[in-house]
Design a protein around this motif. Structure first.
Motif, PDB file in Angstrom:
ATOM      1  N   PHE A 123       0.584  -1.320   0.032  1.00 51.37           N
ATOM      2  CA  PHE A 123       0.198  -0.145  -0.054  1.00 51.37           C
ATOM      3  C   PHE A 123       0.958   1.495  -0.070  1.00 51.37           C
ATOM      4  CE2 PHE A 123      -2.850  -3.305   1.637  1.00 51.37           C
ATOM      5  CZ  PHE A 123      -4.083  -2.787   0.844  1.00 51.37           C
ATOM      6  N   LYS A 124       2.079   1.019   0.192  1.00 50.29           N
ATOM      7  CA  LYS A 124       3.155   2.298  -0.212  1.00 50.29           C
ATOM      8  C   LYS A 124       2.817   3.174   1.302  1.00 50.29           C
ATOM      9  CE  LYS A 124       4.287   0.831  -4.110  1.00 50.29           C
ATOM     10  NZ  LYS A 124       5.172  -0.474  -4.054  1.00 50.29           N
ATOM     11  N   MET A 125       2.256   2.592   2.389  1.00 55.31           N
ATOM     12  CA  MET A 125       2.411   3.388   3.302  1.00 55.31           C
ATOM     13  C   MET A 125       2.222   2.350   4.601  1.00 55.31           C
ATOM     14  SD  MET A 125      -1.712   5.057   3.571  1.00 55.31           S
ATOM     15  CE  MET A 125      -1.552   5.991   2.089  1.00 55.31           C
ATOM     16  N   ALA A 126       2.501   2.759   5.859  1.00 51.91           N
ATOM     17  CA  ALA A 126       2.339   1.924   7.032  1.00 51.91           C
ATOM     18  C   ALA A 126       0.817   1.833   7.404  1.00 51.91           C
ATOM     19  CB  ALA A 126       3.180   2.437   8.161  1.00 51.91           C
ATOM     20  N   PRO A 127       0.549   0.544   8.188  1.00 49.45           N
ATOM     21  CA  PRO A 127      -0.896   0.440   8.451  1.00 49.45           C
ATOM     22  C   PRO A 127      -1.680   1.614   9.289  1.00 49.45           C
ATOM     23  CG  PRO A 127       0.329  -1.590   9.026  1.00 49.45           C
ATOM     24  CD  PRO A 127       1.496  -0.495   8.530  1.00 49.45           C
ATOM     25  N   LEU A 128      -0.917   2.068  10.312  1.00 46.56           N
ATOM     26  CA  LEU A 128      -1.314   3.282  11.173  1.00 46.56           C
ATOM     27  C   LEU A 128      -1.475   4.467  10.190  1.00 46.56           C
ATOM     28  CD1 LEU A 128       0.299   2.756  14.554  1.00 46.56           C
ATOM     29  CD2 LEU A 128      -1.851   2.069  13.562  1.00 46.56           C
ATOM     30  N   GLU A 129      -0.662   4.903   9.289  1.00 45.28           N
ATOM     31  CA  GLU A 129      -0.751   5.765   8.250  1.00 45.28           C
ATOM     32  C   GLU A 129      -2.026   5.661   7.382  1.00 45.28           C
ATOM     33  OE1 GLU A 129       1.782   7.923   4.855  1.00 45.28           O
ATOM     34  OE2 GLU A 129       2.735   6.543   6.037  1.00 45.28           O
ATOM     35  N   TYR A 130      -2.127   4.442   6.894  1.00 45.52           N
ATOM     36  CA  TYR A 130      -3.397   4.068   6.369  1.00 45.52           C
ATOM     37  C   TYR A 130      -4.674   4.362   7.207  1.00 45.52           C
ATOM     38  CZ  TYR A 130      -6.478   1.468   3.502  1.00 45.52           C
ATOM     39  OH  TYR A 130      -7.766   0.861   2.599  1.00 45.52           O
ATOM     40  N   LEU A 131      -4.734   4.025   8.375  1.00 46.53           N
ATOM     41  CA  LEU A 131      -5.657   4.137   9.268  1.00 46.53           C
ATOM     42  C   LEU A 131      -6.219   5.854   9.370  1.00 46.53           C
ATOM     43  CD1 LEU A 131      -7.794   3.092  11.617  1.00 46.53           C
ATOM     44  CD2 LEU A 131      -6.064   2.946  13.003  1.00 46.53           C
TER      45      LEU A 131
END
Length: 196
Positions: A123-131
């Protein structure tokens, strides 16, 4: 590093495949069963230089190894993508609840470091950034469509208070929630006047 596979049979001139995604067993199977004349000077494969039945006959004799190679390919590429898609869906459904990396990893039986690395790769971003992005998108919808206070919006989308929302909102959108709401209301008013 890429392997170029030339496959005129399927209407493609060539197809570049990242070498590291092809399991070594499958590469070895191909190397063992393809005649030397199929390889061009640059190392790419030219399927036009071999009889199709000869190639597939050799492959049939090694079906088990080919099957293992394809299973390894699926295990290394497809499965992680499906798992990360499930995690993204989980984050979209549960954005209102307090979630940390460890809790998310535990939910999916993974180690936090592996989850973060795999998620970021896809996703080209960390899970918490996605959240955070999911929360901000939902906050934007609420700010534009309701008269709820900033603090109420913040709590509804998973932040503890309006200052946490404001900090993340500013970081992601470049403006604070109040300015965003004012801008959206002005846009709606202008549209009503224009079409009114």
């Amino acid at each position: 590093m890429y392997s170029t596979l030339q496959r005129p049979l399927f209407g493609m001139d060539h197809m570049e495949v990242p070498s590291k995604t092809i399991p070594p067993e499958l590469l070895q199977l191909l190397a063992d069963n393809l005649p030397r004349e199929m390889f061009t000077t640059d190392g790419s494969l030219d399927f036009s230089k071999v009889e199709k039945r000869d190639f597939w006959g050799r492959m049939d004799r090694n079906q088990d190894l080919a099957s293992e190679g394809l299973n390894a390919l699926e295990e290394s590429i497809v499965r992680p993508f499906v798992v990360m898609a499930k995690i993204a869906e989980y984050l979209r459904r549960n954005y209102r609840t307090p979630l940390g990396l460890t809790a998310i990893a535990d939910q999916f039986g993974m180690k936090p470091v592996r989850l973060r690395r795999s998620f970021k790769k896809i996703f080209k971003m960390a899970p918490l950034e996605y959240l955070m992005n999911v929360r901000i998108e939902n906050a934007k919808k609420l700010l534009a469509s309701t008269t709820k206070g900033i603090n109420d919006v913040a709590v509804e989308v998973g932040f503890y208070d309006h200052s946490a929302l404001t900090k993340q909102f500013l970081k992601i959108t470049g403006e604070n929630p109040s300015a965003y709401r004012s801008k959206k209301r002005e846009e709606i008013f202008d549209m009503l006047v224009k079409f009114g």
